[in-house]
Design a protein around this motif. Structure first.
Motif, PDB file in Angstrom:
ATOM      1  N   ARG A  40      -5.545 -23.641 -55.067  1.00 43.74           N
ATOM      2  CA  ARG A  40      -5.917 -24.303 -53.811  1.00 43.74           C
ATOM      3  C   ARG A  40      -4.767 -24.303 -52.822  1.00 43.74           C
ATOM      4  NH1 ARG A  40      -9.319 -29.587 -56.045  1.00 43.74           N
ATOM      5  NH2 ARG A  40     -11.249 -28.454 -56.554  1.00 43.74           N
ATOM      6  N   ALA A  72     -14.184 -23.731 -46.262  1.00 43.49           N
ATOM      7  CA  ALA A  72     -13.611 -23.733 -47.619  1.00 43.49           C
ATOM      8  C   ALA A  72     -13.428 -25.131 -48.177  1.00 43.49           C
ATOM      9  CB  ALA A  72     -12.267 -23.008 -47.605  1.00 43.49           C
ATOM     10  N   LYS A  75     -14.470 -25.534 -51.899  1.00 41.23           N
ATOM     11  CA  LYS A  75     -13.573 -24.845 -52.832  1.00 41.23           C
ATOM     12  C   LYS A  75     -12.220 -25.545 -52.943  1.00 41.23           C
ATOM     13  CE  LYS A  75     -16.400 -21.397 -53.709  1.00 41.23           C
ATOM     14  NZ  LYS A  75     -16.962 -21.174 -55.067  1.00 41.23           N
TER      15      LYS A  75
END
Length: 451
Positions: A40, A72, A75
């Motif tokens: 990440r 994003a 995610k």
């Protein structure tokens, strides 16, 4: 320093600045991640650098970064509202650092240029280094101030809250870009400098940049105080609600004791009729008892009247929404736990579980609540199925999915706060399609303070 060396130095600096800004961006935004992982962090940093490369280092990178984080968010384990605020604060700090460092660099470079070109290039390189060092120092300082302020309390971010918090940072960003546009101006083929023509701006520009940073910090602090007041108000409402339920439970207990007394009287009459073999009268007496109403429903037995009232109320709610609720809580009466604190914890855990079950088909609606003593600790666990969609929120807690989420989602925060009063904590985990909240409390000493 030769001209070629100076040009190479300028290229290195121009490539070095976005990388350092990307590191700062990643470190700052990662504080809002549900869980930090190497993947990440790399994704956020590379995404920021890609946006800067596409925009050519211009302010177009701001909407690109916002779009990148919005796409994003799932995610990265990032709440979109928190991501928007993080970007606004970062770019505000970046603009303030740039204009403040620019003022210092101008002051340091105000000496007559020498005749030797090598000395000129060396001085220019030193000025650029001072500009870069000042920019990075102020950027780290401003981001540290933001991080320190944000860590002091939740924000319960909703659309209106984010819009209000982003207003001052947005003004700071616009101010920084306006100053950058006015630094140099060409008139009749001659270049005029803003600070050279108006030296007073050497003091006004850093002052304005500092005011925008302070304004952003005050806006965040005001929001945190508002959320704290909401939490305190919600806590008082919960306590009043629990007290009202307790009063109802006491009435139920009194009614139940009266019915038990009447039951013993009826039993004595029935025994007397049976002994006298007055079966006709016995039959009539039983018929009259049947007309008086149904037997009272069983009550919850946790070992404490407050918890009985709380759990009993939620059991009635579960029955009304066709949710099977299994409760096994045993109150440790001699461990120094405040029944009202435990009542707030149990009530919010059950409310969270029942709201999740209400979104599911009737055949999947089931929840469990358990609470038992483990040595000097009291362990509470609530489990329920969910629809598989949990949005990350603040401080590692799920984000509320209600439309007015800015006013909701405080239940689990209250649970955590009550647990911390007992040197405990709240742990959230998911196992497939099952949500589990675990609360651990430490037993109080005789003086009333946690050991």
């Amino acid at each position: 320093m030769a001209e070629g060396e100076f040009l190479l130095f300028g290229r290195l600096v121009s490539g070095f600045v976005p990388v350092l800004s990307g590191v700062g961006f990643t470190a700052f935004v990662s504080a809002f991640f549900e869980k930090r992982t190497v993947g990440r962090l790399l994704a956020a940093g590379c995404g920021y650098l890609a946006c800067c490369f596409i925009s050519g280092g211009r302010m177009v990178s701001l909407p690109l970064v916002l779009l990148m984080l919005a796409l994003a968010a799932g995610k990265l384990g990032l709440n979109r509202a928190a991501g928007m605020l993080a970007v606004a604060l970062f770019y505000s700090a970046k603009s303030a650092a740039a204009v403040t460092a620019g003022c210092l660099s101008y002051l340091a470079g105000r000496q007559p240029p020498p005749d030797n070109p090598a000395v000129i290039y060396r001085a220019a390189a030193g000025n650029v280094s001072l500009l870069l060092g000042g920019y990075l120092a102020f950027l780290v300082l401003f981001l540290w101030l933001f991080r320190r302020r944000l860590a002091k309390g939740p924000l319960a971010l909703g659309p209106s809250a984010v819009a209000g918090l982003c207003l001052v940072p947005a003004l700071g960003i616009l101010f920084g870009n306006m100053v950058a546009k006015l630094l140099f101006e060409v008139r009749d083929g001659a270049v005029y400098e803003l600070y050279g023509a108006h030296p007073v701006f050497l003091a006004l520009v850093p002052l304005m940049a500092g005011l925008f940073i302070c304004g952003s910090l005050l806006a965040v602090a005001a929001r945190q105080r508002a959320v704290a007041l909401q939490q305190e108000q919600l806590k008082r409402v919960k306590a009043a609600d629990i007290a009202e339920r307790l009063a109802c439970a006491e009435e139920s207990y009194n009614s139940l004791r009266q019915e038990q007394h009447q039951f013993r009287s009826h039993l004595a009459v029935l025994q007397g009729l049976a002994a006298a073999e007055e079966y006709g009268a016995l039959k009539q007496y039983l018929a009259k008892l049947g007309e008086q109403g149904e037997a009272p429903s069983p009550t919850v037995q946790t070992g404490n009247a407050v918890l009985d009232a709380v759990v009993g109320s939620r059991q009635r709610q579960a029955a009304s929404q066709q949710t099977f609720l299994k409760v096994a809580v045993h109150f440790p009466s001699n461990a120094g736990y405040d029944p009202f604190s435990l009542g707030i914890i149990l009530d919010n855990l059950l409310q969270n579980a029942l709201e999740a079950c209400e979104k599911l088909p009737p055949e999947r609606r089931e929840a469990t609540l358990s609470g038992c003593r483990k040595g000097r600790f009291f362990l509470i666990e609530a489990q329920n199925p969910f629809d598989g969609k949990i949005l990350p929120g603040e401080q590692g807690l799920p984000c509320s999915t209600k439309k007015d989420s800015a006013l909701h989602g405080l239940g689990l925060l209250l649970v955590r706060q009550e647990a911390e009063r007992y040197m405990g904590g709240l742990t959230i985990r998911t196992e497939g399609q099952r949500f589990c909240a675990t609360v651990l409390l430490q037993e109080r000493s005789n003086e009333g303070e946690p050991d």
